[in-house]
Design a protein around this motif. Structure first.
Motif, PDB file in Angstrom:
ATOM      1  N   GLU A 104     -16.540  12.934  -1.508  1.00 52.88           N
ATOM      2  CA  GLU A 104     -17.962  13.223  -1.367  1.00 52.88           C
ATOM      3  C   GLU A 104     -18.219  13.624   0.080  1.00 52.88           C
ATOM      4  O   GLU A 104     -17.997  12.846   0.999  1.00 52.88           O
ATOM      5  CB  GLU A 104     -18.790  11.984  -1.718  1.00 52.88           C
ATOM      6  CG  GLU A 104     -20.277  12.214  -1.677  1.00 52.88           C
ATOM      7  CD  GLU A 104     -21.043  10.968  -2.084  1.00 52.88           C
ATOM      8  OE1 GLU A 104     -22.090  10.730  -1.464  1.00 52.88           O
ATOM      9  OE2 GLU A 104     -20.603  10.257  -2.993  1.00 52.88           O
ATOM     10  N   SER A 105     -18.644  14.827   0.264  1.00 51.20           N
ATOM     11  CA  SER A 105     -18.913  15.333   1.605  1.00 51.20           C
ATOM     12  C   SER A 105     -20.228  14.763   2.132  1.00 51.20           C
ATOM     13  O   SER A 105     -21.188  14.601   1.379  1.00 51.20           O
ATOM     14  CB  SER A 105     -18.994  16.864   1.557  1.00 51.20           C
ATOM     15  OG  SER A 105     -19.334  17.366   2.815  1.00 51.20           O
ATOM     16  N   PHE A 106     -20.244  14.420   3.416  1.00 51.89           N
ATOM     17  CA  PHE A 106     -21.503  14.045   4.043  1.00 51.89           C
ATOM     18  C   PHE A 106     -21.415  14.340   5.530  1.00 51.89           C
ATOM     19  O   PHE A 106     -20.335  14.362   6.111  1.00 51.89           O
ATOM     20  CB  PHE A 106     -21.879  12.579   3.752  1.00 51.89           C
ATOM     21  CG  PHE A 106     -21.123  11.535   4.531  1.00 51.89           C
ATOM     22  CD1 PHE A 106     -21.754  10.833   5.557  1.00 51.89           C
ATOM     23  CD2 PHE A 106     -19.811  11.238   4.233  1.00 51.89           C
ATOM     24  CE1 PHE A 106     -21.066   9.857   6.263  1.00 51.89           C
ATOM     25  CE2 PHE A 106     -19.125  10.266   4.928  1.00 51.89           C
ATOM     26  CZ  PHE A 106     -19.745   9.575   5.952  1.00 51.89           C
ATOM     27  N   ASP A 107     -22.558  14.635   6.116  1.00 56.51           N
ATOM     28  CA  ASP A 107     -22.608  15.000   7.522  1.00 56.51           C
ATOM     29  C   ASP A 107     -22.400  13.771   8.397  1.00 56.51           C
ATOM     30  O   ASP A 107     -23.018  12.727   8.187  1.00 56.51           O
ATOM     31  CB  ASP A 107     -23.960  15.649   7.866  1.00 56.51           C
ATOM     32  CG  ASP A 107     -24.132  17.008   7.197  1.00 56.51           C
ATOM     33  OD1 ASP A 107     -23.114  17.678   6.967  1.00 56.51           O
ATOM     34  OD2 ASP A 107     -25.281  17.382   6.902  1.00 56.51           O
ATOM     35  N   VAL A 108     -21.536  13.931   9.384  1.00 56.87           N
ATOM     36  CA  VAL A 108     -21.262  12.850  10.322  1.00 56.87           C
ATOM     37  C   VAL A 108     -21.852  13.229  11.671  1.00 56.87           C
ATOM     38  O   VAL A 108     -21.721  14.351  12.123  1.00 56.87           O
ATOM     39  CB  VAL A 108     -19.736  12.612  10.466  1.00 56.87           C
ATOM     40  CG1 VAL A 108     -19.442  11.528  11.481  1.00 56.87           C
ATOM     41  CG2 VAL A 108     -19.127  12.275   9.121  1.00 56.87           C
ATOM     42  N   ASN A 109     -22.527  12.259  12.271  1.00 56.93           N
ATOM     43  CA  ASN A 109     -23.067  12.478  13.613  1.00 56.93           C
ATOM     44  C   ASN A 109     -22.860  11.213  14.430  1.00 56.93           C
ATOM     45  O   ASN A 109     -22.245  10.256  13.966  1.00 56.93           O
ATOM     46  CB  ASN A 109     -24.546  12.896  13.545  1.00 56.93           C
ATOM     47  CG  ASN A 109     -25.396  11.876  12.830  1.00 56.93           C
ATOM     48  OD1 ASN A 109     -25.276  10.670  13.052  1.00 56.93           O
ATOM     49  ND2 ASN A 109     -26.273  12.354  11.941  1.00 56.93           N
ATOM     50  N   SER A 110     -23.386  11.193  15.628  1.00 58.43           N
ATOM     51  CA  SER A 110     -23.160  10.042  16.504  1.00 58.43           C
ATOM     52  C   SER A 110     -23.829   8.773  15.992  1.00 58.43           C
ATOM     53  O   SER A 110     -23.451   7.669  16.388  1.00 58.43           O
ATOM     54  CB  SER A 110     -23.657  10.346  17.917  1.00 58.43           C
ATOM     55  OG  SER A 110     -25.050  10.608  17.905  1.00 58.43           O
ATOM     56  N   LYS A 111     -24.794   8.888  15.097  1.00 61.44           N
ATOM     57  CA  LYS A 111     -25.487   7.708  14.572  1.00 61.44           C
ATOM     58  C   LYS A 111     -24.796   7.119  13.343  1.00 61.44           C
ATOM     59  O   LYS A 111     -24.910   5.936  13.072  1.00 61.44           O
ATOM     60  CB  LYS A 111     -26.937   8.049  14.225  1.00 61.44           C
ATOM     61  CG  LYS A 111     -27.777   8.361  15.446  1.00 61.44           C
ATOM     62  CD  LYS A 111     -29.192   8.681  15.061  1.00 61.44           C
ATOM     63  CE  LYS A 111     -29.983   9.027  16.317  1.00 61.44           C
ATOM     64  NZ  LYS A 111     -31.338   9.444  16.000  1.00 61.44           N
ATOM     65  N   ASN A 112     -24.096   7.953  12.587  1.00 59.28           N
ATOM     66  CA  ASN A 112     -23.485   7.447  11.360  1.00 59.28           C
ATOM     67  C   ASN A 112     -21.966   7.613  11.345  1.00 59.28           C
ATOM     68  O   ASN A 112     -21.353   7.592  10.297  1.00 59.28           O
ATOM     69  CB  ASN A 112     -24.106   8.128  10.136  1.00 59.28           C
ATOM     70  CG  ASN A 112     -23.683   9.574   9.987  1.00 59.28           C
ATOM     71  OD1 ASN A 112     -23.044  10.150  10.854  1.00 59.28           O
ATOM     72  ND2 ASN A 112     -24.068  10.186   8.884  1.00 59.28           N
ATOM     73  N   CYS A 113     -21.367   7.733  12.508  1.00 58.25           N
ATOM     74  CA  CYS A 113     -19.931   8.026  12.574  1.00 58.25           C
ATOM     75  C   CYS A 113     -19.061   6.913  12.000  1.00 58.25           C
ATOM     76  O   CYS A 113     -17.896   7.132  11.684  1.00 58.25           O
ATOM     77  CB  CYS A 113     -19.511   8.357  13.999  1.00 58.25           C
ATOM     78  SG  CYS A 113     -19.698   6.994  15.150  1.00 58.25           S
ATOM     79  N   MET A 114     -19.585   5.721  11.849  1.00 57.77           N
ATOM     80  CA  MET A 114     -18.813   4.619  11.290  1.00 57.77           C
ATOM     81  C   MET A 114     -19.107   4.413   9.793  1.00 57.77           C
ATOM     82  O   MET A 114     -18.514   3.554   9.156  1.00 57.77           O
ATOM     83  CB  MET A 114     -19.103   3.316  12.042  1.00 57.77           C
ATOM     84  CG  MET A 114     -18.741   3.370  13.517  1.00 57.77           C
ATOM     85  SD  MET A 114     -17.001   3.729  13.796  1.00 57.77           S
ATOM     86  CE  MET A 114     -16.280   2.191  13.308  1.00 57.77           C
ATOM     87  N   ASP A 115     -20.005   5.201   9.230  1.00 56.77           N
ATOM     88  CA  ASP A 115     -20.367   5.092   7.822  1.00 56.77           C
ATOM     89  C   ASP A 115     -19.311   5.773   6.946  1.00 56.77           C
ATOM     90  O   ASP A 115     -18.545   6.612   7.411  1.00 56.77           O
ATOM     91  CB  ASP A 115     -21.727   5.740   7.551  1.00 56.77           C
ATOM     92  CG  ASP A 115     -22.871   4.996   8.205  1.00 56.77           C
ATOM     93  OD1 ASP A 115     -22.667   3.848   8.650  1.00 56.77           O
ATOM     94  OD2 ASP A 115     -23.970   5.578   8.287  1.00 56.77           O
ATOM     95  N   THR A 116     -19.305   5.408   5.691  1.00 55.45           N
ATOM     96  CA  THR A 116     -18.449   6.079   4.720  1.00 55.45           C
ATOM     97  C   THR A 116     -19.316   6.563   3.571  1.00 55.45           C
ATOM     98  O   THR A 116     -20.402   6.042   3.319  1.00 55.45           O
ATOM     99  CB  THR A 116     -17.359   5.127   4.171  1.00 55.45           C
ATOM    100  OG1 THR A 116     -17.981   3.976   3.617  1.00 55.45           O
ATOM    101  CG2 THR A 116     -16.387   4.711   5.270  1.00 55.45           C
ATOM    102  N   SER A 117     -18.825   7.567   2.869  1.00 52.76           N
ATOM    103  CA  SER A 117     -19.584   8.111   1.742  1.00 52.76           C
ATOM    104  C   SER A 117     -19.513   7.152   0.566  1.00 52.76           C
ATOM    105  O   SER A 117     -18.655   6.265   0.501  1.00 52.76           O
ATOM    106  CB  SER A 117     -19.011   9.471   1.335  1.00 52.76           C
ATOM    107  OG  SER A 117     -17.746   9.308   0.717  1.00 52.76           O
TER     108      SER A 117
END
Length: 106
Positions: free
Chosen positions: A63-76
């Motif tokens: 599952e593609s999702f945008d990664v940025n400096s705020k959610n860089c530790m999140d997973t889809s």
């Protein structure tokens, strides 16, 4: 608590709670008819692993999702689902191996 941890807790609870009480735990969230573990028509462990393998190869969990400096530790959600299913199957394999080893030692 992360979505992945919550999924792991739910998976463990489903395995630990007696089938008769499972409905009150997961009512409205999980279709009990899809939980075939322990029934005579339940898939073999090998079949479960093969099904998981076959779903992984074409990217069913991707599952593609945008990664940025705020959610860089999140997973889809797809990654979370993959990790929970992988953990569940590894745990089942370990339990099956342990049970087999106990039988052979006896």
């Amino acid at each position: 608590m992360s979505r992945g941890n919550l999924l792991s807790i739910a998976n463990r609870a489903i395995e630990l709670v007696p089938r008769a009480r499972l409905g009150s735990l997961v009512a409205g969230m999980v279709r009990l008819d899809l939980l075939s573990e322990g029934t005579s028509d339940a898939a073999s462990l090998f079949d479960e692993v093969r099904t998981f393998h076959d779903a992984c190869l074409p990217g069913d969990y991707y599952e593609s999702f945008d990664v940025n400096s705020k959610n860089c530790m999140d997973t889809s959600k797809g990654t979370d689902a993959f990790m929970v299913e992988f953990e569940r199957l590894v745990d089942k394999c370990i339990r099956a191996f342990s049970e087999e080893a106990i039988v052979h030692r006896s």
